[in-house]
Design an enzyme around this catalytic site. Structure first.
Site, PDB file in Angstrom:
ATOM      1  N   SER A 102      -0.263  -7.604   8.416  1.00  0.00           N
ATOM      2  CA  SER A 102       1.339  -7.380   8.604  1.00  0.00           C
ATOM      3  C   SER A 102       2.128  -8.387   8.239  1.00  0.00           C
ATOM      4  O   SER A 102       2.215  -8.707   7.004  1.00  0.00           O
ATOM      5  CB  SER A 102       1.551  -6.969  10.366  1.00  0.00           C
ATOM      6  OG  SER A 102       2.842  -6.530  10.328  1.00  0.00           O
ATOM      7  N   ASP A 243       7.985  -5.527   5.818  1.00  0.00           N
ATOM      8  CA  ASP A 243       7.074  -6.739   5.967  1.00  0.00           C
ATOM      9  C   ASP A 243       5.963  -6.275   5.152  1.00  0.00           C
ATOM     10  O   ASP A 243       5.957  -5.345   4.226  1.00  0.00           O
ATOM     11  CB  ASP A 243       6.566  -6.743   7.523  1.00  0.00           C
ATOM     12  CG  ASP A 243       5.995  -5.714   8.064  1.00  0.00           C
ATOM     13  OD1 ASP A 243       6.012  -4.615   7.636  1.00  0.00           O
ATOM     14  OD2 ASP A 243       5.136  -6.012   9.168  1.00  0.00           O
ATOM     15  N   ASP A 245       2.858  -4.991   5.368  1.00  0.00           N
ATOM     16  CA  ASP A 245       2.432  -3.454   5.223  1.00  0.00           C
ATOM     17  C   ASP A 245       3.191  -2.338   5.426  1.00  0.00           C
ATOM     18  O   ASP A 245       3.015  -1.412   5.500  1.00  0.00           O
ATOM     19  CB  ASP A 245       1.064  -3.283   6.492  1.00  0.00           C
ATOM     20  CG  ASP A 245       1.630  -3.500   7.886  1.00  0.00           C
ATOM     21  OD1 ASP A 245       2.918  -4.193   7.997  1.00  0.00           O
ATOM     22  OD2 ASP A 245       0.924  -3.002   8.598  1.00  0.00           O
ATOM     23  N   ASP A 247       5.373  -1.496   7.980  1.00  0.00           N
ATOM     24  CA  ASP A 247       5.560  -0.676   9.150  1.00  0.00           C
ATOM     25  C   ASP A 247       6.645  -1.277  10.010  1.00  0.00           C
ATOM     26  O   ASP A 247       6.954  -0.855  10.884  1.00  0.00           O
ATOM     27  CB  ASP A 247       4.235  -0.454  10.013  1.00  0.00           C
ATOM     28  CG  ASP A 247       3.826  -1.851  10.638  1.00  0.00           C
ATOM     29  OD1 ASP A 247       4.497  -3.094  10.150  1.00  0.00           O
ATOM     30  OD2 ASP A 247       2.848  -2.183  11.439  1.00  0.00           O
TER      31      ASP A 247
END
Length: 450
Positions: A102, A243, A245, A247
Site C-alpha cells: 500500500s 497511494d 496500490d 485503494d
C-alpha cells in the site's frame, strides 16, 4: 488465538525478511489454494501487484504455491487493488491476490487476499490459512495430473478503465476541468490518467514513472507536497493523490489545500442523501475519523457508525447493516454500489461529479465541516506489550476522564508496523496537545519502547 501472520490489511513486512519471504509467499499460495479448492471445477486465482522491485519475486513464489495446490494462476502484473477485487468476481475466480504494501516504502511488501465475491477474507478464514501455512505441505499438494497452469492475462487494464468510467454519473463529463493526478509511482500509473482523460479532463500527471524503488517516495497520498506544488504550477482545478496500490485517495483543492477522507466522505454522504441514494441512514468510518464529521452528519439527520481501524472492518459493518458509503480518514473510501474495497480513483470521480454538478470550486464543495482539533503521534517499540503496563493503563484512564464528553481518545497498536498510535481530539487544542504528549512520554518510558 493470536494472529501469526495477518495484520489489519493482509500480511506485510520488509521484503526478503520474515514474514515477507518467497518461502512464505509460496506457502500462502499453497494454503489459500488448498482452502479454496472446493468442488470439481477447474480452480483459478488472479494475482496482481504494485510496482515494487520485490513484486517480481513474490509474484513468482505465489504462482508456484497456487499451481502446486492445483489452482490455475492468472497473472495480471501491476494493477490497482480494487481492480484485483473486481476481476476476481468478473473472471469467476476462486480467490484473488494483491501483492502490495500500500502506502509503505518500496522496501516493504505485502499480500492481500480476496474471496470469490471480491471481498477481503474474514478473520476466521485468515486463521485457517495461518494454520495450513504451519502444517506439512505434503497433504496440501495436488496430484501430478492436477497441477495448475499459469498465464499472463492481457486486457485487464482496459477492463478496469471501462469499469471506473461507468461509475461517473451519466449526466456528467469532466470537460473543462484541469486535473493534476499523482499516481505515487504505483499500481495506477497507467489506468488512472487514462480514465480521467477519456472522461474529458485535461490531465497533468506526476508519479507515473515507476522504477521499482520509487513507489510512494516523496509522492502519493502520504506525501502530497509534490501534488500541491503541481496544482499551483499548472493552475489545476483539483489534485488527486493515490497511494501505491490506489485503494486510497487524498484530494488537493485549487489553492493547494489538502482534503482528507473525512471531508470526502461528508461530500459523498450529503450528495447521495440529497439524491436518495444513501443507504443505512448514514455512513461507516473508523474510530480515527474526526468528531467534526460526526457532528456534521448529525446536523444532516445522518448517523456515523464507527469500527476498528482497517477498511476491512468498515466493509464488514457496511455489509452487515446495509450501508453503501464508508471509509477512513486516510482516504480509503468504500462505495459498495460500485466495488467491494476502497478505490481511490472511483471515490475521486464521485467528488468530481459533485464539483461539476454544483459549478463551484473544489474548495467550496469539499470543505463540509470544521474539523475538531486532533493530534496523532506514534511511539515505536521493540518488544513487549506497552499498553498492558499498569502505569500506562492508569495514564490512559486519567486522560479519558479529563476529556469526558468533550473529546475522544484512541490508543492502539499499528496493525502493520511496531508502533503504538496515540490520538486525541477535542475542542481545546492545547488540552489535546498536552494529553497526547503526556501519554507519549509515559508509553515511551516502558521498557522495550523506543
Amino acid at each position: 488465538m493470536k494472529r501469526r501472520y495477518f495484520g489489519t490489511d493482509g500480511i506485510r513486512g520488509k521484503s526478503n525478511a520474515h514474514p515477507m519471504t518467497p518461502d512464505l509467499a509460496m506457502r500462502v499460495g499453497i494454503a489459500a489454494g488448498t482452502l479454496f479448492r472446493r468442488g470439481s471445477h477447474r480452480h483459478r486465482v488472479v494475482i496482481g501487484k504494485d510496482t515494487r522491485l520485490s513484486g517480481y519475486m513474490l509474484e513468482n513464489a505465489m504462482v508456484a504455491g497456487f499451481t502446486a495446490a492445483g489452482v490455475d494462476a492468472f497473472v495480471l502484473g501491476p494493477i490497482p487493488t480494487p481492480a484485483v477485487a473486481m476481476l476476481t468476481r468478473s473472471l469467476r475466480c476462486d480467490i484473488g491476490v494483491m501483492i502490495s504494501a500500500s502506502h509503505n516504502p518500496y522496501e516493504d511488501n505485502g499480500i492481500k487476499l480476496f474471496g470469490p465475491d471480491g471481498y477481503k477474507l474474514s478473520d476466521a478464514i485468515e486463521m485457517q490459512i495461518e494454520d495450513l501455512i504451519e502444517q506439512d505441505i505434503g497433504p496440501q499438494l495436488a496430484a501430478s495430473d492436477d497441477i495448475g497452469r499459469a498465464k499472463r492475462i492481457d486486457g485487464v487494464h482496459d477492463r478496469y478503465i471501462e469499469f471506473a468510467k461507468r461509475t461517473l454519473p451519466r449526466d456528467v463529463t469532466l470537460h473543462g476541468l484541469r486535473v493534476a493526478i499523482d499516481c505515487a509511482n504505483g499500481a495506477a500509473y497507467k489506468v488512472a490518467p487514462a480514465v480521467l482523460w477519456e472522461l474529458g479532463a485535461e490531465v497533468v500527471t506526476i508519479g507515473n514513472d515507476p522504477n521499482g524503488t520509487n513507489i510512494n517516495k516523496g509522492c502519493g497520498s502520504t506525501h502530497p507536497e509534490a501534488l500541491q506544488k503541481k496544482v499551483h504550477e499548472v493552475r489545476a482545478d483539483i489534485g488527486i493523490a493515490l497511494d501505491g496500490d490506489a485503494d486510497r485517495v487524498i484530494i488537493v483543492d485549487e489553492h493547494g489545500t489538502i482534503i482528507d477522507g473525512d471531508q470526502l466522505m461528508a461530500v459523498v454522504a450529503e450528495s447521495w442523501a440529497d439524491d436518495n441514494l444513501l443507504k443505512g441512514g448514514g455512513i461507516v468510518a473508523t474510530v480515527m475519523s474526526n468528531l467534526g464529521l460526526e457532528r456534521f452528519l448529525e446536523a444532516k439527520g445522518l448517523s456515523l457508525a464507527r469500527t476498528a481501524v482497517g477498511d476491512r472492518y468498515v466493509v464488514e459493518h457496511m455489509r452487515r447493516h446495509n450501508f453503501n458509503v464508508g471509509g477512513e480518514q486516510s482516504g480509503h473510501i468504500v462505495l459498495s454500489d460500485y466495488g467491494t474495497t476502497g478505490d481511490g480513483l472511483v471515490a475521486a470521480l464521485q467528488i468530481l461529479a459533485c464539483v461539476k454538478r454544483s459549478g463551484k470550486t473544489v474548495s467550496e464543495v469539499c470543505r463540509r465541516f470544521e474539523p475538531v482539533p486532533q493530534l496523532l503521534r506514534n511511539v515505536r517499540f521493540s518488544g513487549g506489550k506497552p499498553l498492558e503496563d499498569k502505569t500506562v493503563r492508569q495514564a490512559i484512564s486519567d486522560a479519558e476522564s479529563e476529556l469526558a464528553s468533550r473529546g475522544r481518545l484512541v490508543i492502539r497498536p499499528s496493525g502493520t508496523e511496531p508502533l503504538i498510535r496515540v490520538m486525541a481530539e477535542g475542542d481545546d487544542r492545547s488540552q489535546i496537545e498536552r494529553i497526547v504528549n503526556d501519554l507519549i512520554g509515559v508509553i515511551a518510558s516502558v521498557p522495550n519502547a523506543a
